[in-house]
Design a protein around this motif. Structure first.
Motif: not given
Length: 251
Positions: A131, A133-134, A163, A166, A169
């Motif tokens: 992921n 973003r993570d 954003a 998001d 993913q």
């Protein structure tokens, strides 16, 4: 010269009947210390893992699993000993040439490199999908905990990039990715090309590897997928956070 790195050699499962001899410390790695050593007529590379691996987003147990697959596939050095709990990795030494980035202007070499990366993406391995973003947020937590001075551009770009991620993913086909396809990690040996330094590898977004080829090798952006612009931005942003963690100053 780094003799302490060889501590504990007697229990390494290499079948050594004599003390290993350090030939030289290897340059190029920015995270760990690595040496080339010789014993019983063979040459090996020993890596001692950096203590801040977790802060840099490195999972040594994931790396161990990936190394077993890519070594078996013949696209990485043979693994002789991998002990994440000890912080030790010992692989065969590939005596070869590291191509400069400009070398891929030659069509033959470019096709060899692209074929190598395609082989990575075709391998099957059962691991969670990264992921991104993570991953970025993990870096940010480390940066904030260390109270590092952050360039305004990195702060300003953060929310917009997160954003966009998001929406990414779950919307790409996950494949095994190296994530660090810089020229220093590609070696041309007698058996063809091989990839070194798999510590950032994970199941992830193929476009990320393509973005590294564009950014680090100058390969045409025509090879990028439809989200290639985002992949290039993501790669550059992660590199900037990594550099900050490695050498940033506290406030």
């Amino acid at each position: 010269m780094g003799e302490s790195l060889l501590q504990g050699w007697q229990h390494w499962p290499l079948g050594l009947t004599e003390p290993p001899k350090i030939l030289r410390e290897l340059s190029g790695g920015l995270t760990n210390r690595s040496i080339l050593f010789e014993a019983c007529g063979q040459r090996f590379v020993l890596r001692r893992n950096a203590p801040n691996a977790e802060a840099l987003g490195i999972d040594r147990w994931r790396e161990q699993k990936i190394l077993s697959v890519v070594s078996e596939a013949g696209i990485a050095p043979t693994v002789h000993y991998c002990a994440p709990d000890e912080g030790v990795l010992i692989t065969a030494f590939i005596d070869g040439e590291h191509w400069p980035a400009a070398s891929v202007k030659e069509a033959g070499k470019r096709e060899q490199l692209l074929d190598l990366v395609a082989q990575v993406h075709a391998l099957n391995i059962d691991l969670p999908t990264r992921n991104y973003r993570d991953y970025i947020e993990t870096y940010w937590r480390q940066i904030e905990a260390a109270a590092l001075v952050v360039p305004a551009e990195l702060r300003e770009t953060r929310a917009l990039l997160l954003a966009r991620l998001d929406g990414l993913q779950g919307n790409f086909e996950p494949v095994l990715c190296h994530h660090d396809l810089v020229p220093a990690n590609v070696v041309a040996g007698t058996d063809g090309l091989a990839l070194l330094d798999w510590e950032y590898a994970a199941v992830g977004w193929k476009a990320f590897d393509e973005a590294v080829l564009v950014a680090e090798w100058g390969i045409s952006e025509d090879m990028l997928s439809s989200d290639g612009e985002l992949a290039v931005e993501l790669y550059g942003y992660i590199c900037a956070l990594w550099r900050l963690l490695q050498g940033g100053e506290s406030e």
